[in-house]
Design a protein around this motif. Structure first.
Motif, PDB file in Angstrom:
ATOM      1  N   ALA A  74      46.469  53.067  29.525  1.00  0.00           N
ATOM      2  CA  ALA A  74      47.189  52.190  28.600  1.00  0.00           C
ATOM      3  C   ALA A  74      47.287  50.812  29.244  1.00  0.00           C
ATOM      4  O   ALA A  74      47.996  50.625  30.228  1.00  0.00           O
ATOM      5  CB  ALA A  74      48.572  52.742  28.302  1.00  0.00           C
ATOM      6  N   ILE A  75      46.569  49.854  28.683  1.00  0.00           N
ATOM      7  CA  ILE A  75      46.579  48.497  29.203  1.00  0.00           C
ATOM      8  C   ILE A  75      47.760  47.760  28.583  1.00  0.00           C
ATOM      9  O   ILE A  75      47.914  47.736  27.365  1.00  0.00           O
ATOM     10  CB  ILE A  75      45.248  47.791  28.888  1.00  0.00           C
ATOM     11  CG1 ILE A  75      44.116  48.540  29.598  1.00  0.00           C
ATOM     12  CG2 ILE A  75      45.295  46.330  29.309  1.00  0.00           C
ATOM     13  CD1 ILE A  75      42.749  48.129  29.184  1.00  0.00           C
ATOM     14  N   THR A  76      48.607  47.189  29.436  1.00  0.00           N
ATOM     15  CA  THR A  76      49.824  46.555  28.934  1.00  0.00           C
ATOM     16  C   THR A  76      49.738  45.037  28.873  1.00  0.00           C
ATOM     17  O   THR A  76      50.401  44.435  28.039  1.00  0.00           O
ATOM     18  CB  THR A  76      51.036  46.945  29.789  1.00  0.00           C
ATOM     19  OG1 THR A  76      50.762  46.608  31.148  1.00  0.00           O
ATOM     20  CG2 THR A  76      51.341  48.417  29.656  1.00  0.00           C
ATOM     21  N   ASN A  77      48.965  44.410  29.741  1.00  0.00           N
ATOM     22  CA  ASN A  77      48.804  42.966  29.660  1.00  0.00           C
ATOM     23  C   ASN A  77      47.671  42.498  30.562  1.00  0.00           C
ATOM     24  O   ASN A  77      47.129  43.257  31.350  1.00  0.00           O
ATOM     25  CB  ASN A  77      50.105  42.217  29.963  1.00  0.00           C
ATOM     26  CG  ASN A  77      50.756  42.655  31.231  1.00  0.00           C
ATOM     27  OD1 ASN A  77      50.100  42.748  32.253  1.00  0.00           O
ATOM     28  ND2 ASN A  77      52.038  42.941  31.196  1.00  0.00           N
ATOM     29  N   ILE A  78      47.358  41.224  30.408  1.00  0.00           N
ATOM     30  CA  ILE A  78      46.303  40.585  31.190  1.00  0.00           C
ATOM     31  C   ILE A  78      46.922  39.394  31.908  1.00  0.00           C
ATOM     32  O   ILE A  78      47.725  38.661  31.334  1.00  0.00           O
ATOM     33  CB  ILE A  78      45.147  40.139  30.283  1.00  0.00           C
ATOM     34  CG1 ILE A  78      44.447  41.370  29.697  1.00  0.00           C
ATOM     35  CG2 ILE A  78      44.155  39.265  31.048  1.00  0.00           C
ATOM     36  CD1 ILE A  78      43.377  41.056  28.699  1.00  0.00           C
ATOM     37  N   ARG A  79      46.533  39.232  33.154  1.00  0.00           N
ATOM     38  CA  ARG A  79      47.049  38.122  33.958  1.00  0.00           C
ATOM     39  C   ARG A  79      45.877  37.194  34.291  1.00  0.00           C
ATOM     40  O   ARG A  79      44.838  37.644  34.779  1.00  0.00           O
ATOM     41  CB  ARG A  79      47.673  38.659  35.236  1.00  0.00           C
ATOM     42  CG  ARG A  79      48.331  37.592  36.091  1.00  0.00           C
ATOM     43  CD  ARG A  79      48.900  38.152  37.374  1.00  0.00           C
ATOM     44  NE  ARG A  79      49.924  39.134  37.089  1.00  0.00           N
ATOM     45  CZ  ARG A  79      50.252  40.128  37.904  1.00  0.00           C
ATOM     46  NH1 ARG A  79      49.612  40.285  39.049  1.00  0.00           N
ATOM     47  NH2 ARG A  79      51.198  40.978  37.580  1.00  0.00           N
ATOM     48  N   ILE A  80      46.068  35.922  34.005  1.00  0.00           N
ATOM     49  CA  ILE A  80      45.089  34.905  34.398  1.00  0.00           C
ATOM     50  C   ILE A  80      45.771  34.067  35.462  1.00  0.00           C
ATOM     51  O   ILE A  80      46.758  33.381  35.189  1.00  0.00           O
ATOM     52  CB  ILE A  80      44.652  34.048  33.200  1.00  0.00           C
ATOM     53  CG1 ILE A  80      44.030  34.943  32.117  1.00  0.00           C
ATOM     54  CG2 ILE A  80      43.652  32.982  33.649  1.00  0.00           C
ATOM     55  CD1 ILE A  80      43.714  34.229  30.824  1.00  0.00           C
ATOM     56  N   ASP A  81      45.228  34.167  36.684  1.00  0.00           N
ATOM     57  CA  ASP A  81      45.874  33.614  37.876  1.00  0.00           C
ATOM     58  C   ASP A  81      47.287  34.182  37.963  1.00  0.00           C
ATOM     59  O   ASP A  81      47.447  35.384  38.022  1.00  0.00           O
ATOM     60  CB  ASP A  81      45.832  32.095  37.889  1.00  0.00           C
ATOM     61  CG  ASP A  81      44.455  31.589  38.339  1.00  0.00           C
ATOM     62  OD1 ASP A  81      43.691  32.375  38.907  1.00  0.00           O
ATOM     63  OD2 ASP A  81      44.164  30.407  38.119  1.00  0.00           O
ATOM     64  N   ASP A  82      48.307  33.355  37.957  1.00  0.00           N
ATOM     65  CA  ASP A  82      49.674  33.860  38.096  1.00  0.00           C
ATOM     66  C   ASP A  82      50.420  33.942  36.771  1.00  0.00           C
ATOM     67  O   ASP A  82      51.617  34.204  36.750  1.00  0.00           O
ATOM     68  CB  ASP A  82      50.468  32.979  39.067  1.00  0.00           C
ATOM     69  CG  ASP A  82      49.926  33.090  40.482  1.00  0.00           C
ATOM     70  OD1 ASP A  82      49.378  34.152  40.821  1.00  0.00           O
ATOM     71  OD2 ASP A  82      50.051  32.118  41.251  1.00  0.00           O
ATOM     72  N   ILE A  83      49.724  33.727  35.673  1.00  0.00           N
ATOM     73  CA  ILE A  83      50.372  33.756  34.362  1.00  0.00           C
ATOM     74  C   ILE A  83      50.044  35.076  33.682  1.00  0.00           C
ATOM     75  O   ILE A  83      48.879  35.422  33.500  1.00  0.00           O
ATOM     76  CB  ILE A  83      49.917  32.575  33.485  1.00  0.00           C
ATOM     77  CG1 ILE A  83      50.254  31.257  34.181  1.00  0.00           C
ATOM     78  CG2 ILE A  83      50.565  32.641  32.109  1.00  0.00           C
ATOM     79  CD1 ILE A  83      49.617  30.053  33.546  1.00  0.00           C
ATOM     80  N   THR A  84      51.092  35.834  33.325  1.00  0.00           N
ATOM     81  CA  THR A  84      50.903  37.117  32.655  1.00  0.00           C
ATOM     82  C   THR A  84      51.030  36.919  31.158  1.00  0.00           C
ATOM     83  O   THR A  84      52.000  36.353  30.673  1.00  0.00           O
ATOM     84  CB  THR A  84      51.951  38.142  33.131  1.00  0.00           C
ATOM     85  OG1 THR A  84      51.812  38.304  34.542  1.00  0.00           O
ATOM     86  CG2 THR A  84      51.751  39.484  32.450  1.00  0.00           C
TER      87      THR A  84
END
Length: 148
Positions: A74-84
């Motif tokens: 279950a994928i809950t979120n994606i983080r790009i660098d330090d921003i979720t």
């Protein structure tokens, strides 16, 4: 006196065979019990980020994933660098085609597409993409340089 002379005992060979049989039976029972306790620990979450594609013309980033683990993730979120990012909307400055949590079955490949209203990436800069699961496991970062 005759009563004491008629007593017979087990031969040492038979006694040794009985002891070995009891030991093997107990060890099989313990191994089955321990195996039943560790089944939950054998399920693994393994996720590979296959690639990241930037499309500056339409302000879109595509993140391709594959589930290489033994169960559904279950994928809950994606983080790009330090921003979720959880679910993109106008306040997050972007739009996402999927909602979270997103289940990814064993062996499945999925592409998450994020369309931004304002292009947030600087040309020639490397960005790290990390995927987070419901179990709290981070996968990545997968680094990719933004196009010029």
């Amino acid at each position: 006196m005759k009563l004491l002379k008629c007593r017979k005992g087990l031969s040492p060979v038979v006694a040794a065979i009985i002891l070995i049989a009891v030991t093997v039976a107990v060890s099989i029972a313990v191994a089955a019990w321990m195996g039943a306790l560790t089944v939950g620990f054998m399920e693994t979450e393994e996720l590979d980020i296959i690639g990241v594609t930037y499309d500056k013309d339409v302000k879109k980033v595509s993140i391709e994933l594959v589930n290489v683990g033994t169960n559904t993730i279950a994928i809950t979120n994606i983080r790009i660098d330090d921003i979720t990012y959880k679910n993109f909307n106008s306040t997050d400055n972007g739009l996402m085609t999927d909602t979270f949590p997103h289940d990814l079955d064993k062996g499945d490949i999925h592409i998450f597409e994020i369309t931004f209203t304002v292009w947030p990436f600087n040309s020639g800069v490397k960005y790290g993409f990390t995927v987070l699961t419901a179990r709290g496991n981070p996968f990545g970062p997968f680094t990719k340089t933004a196009p010029s």
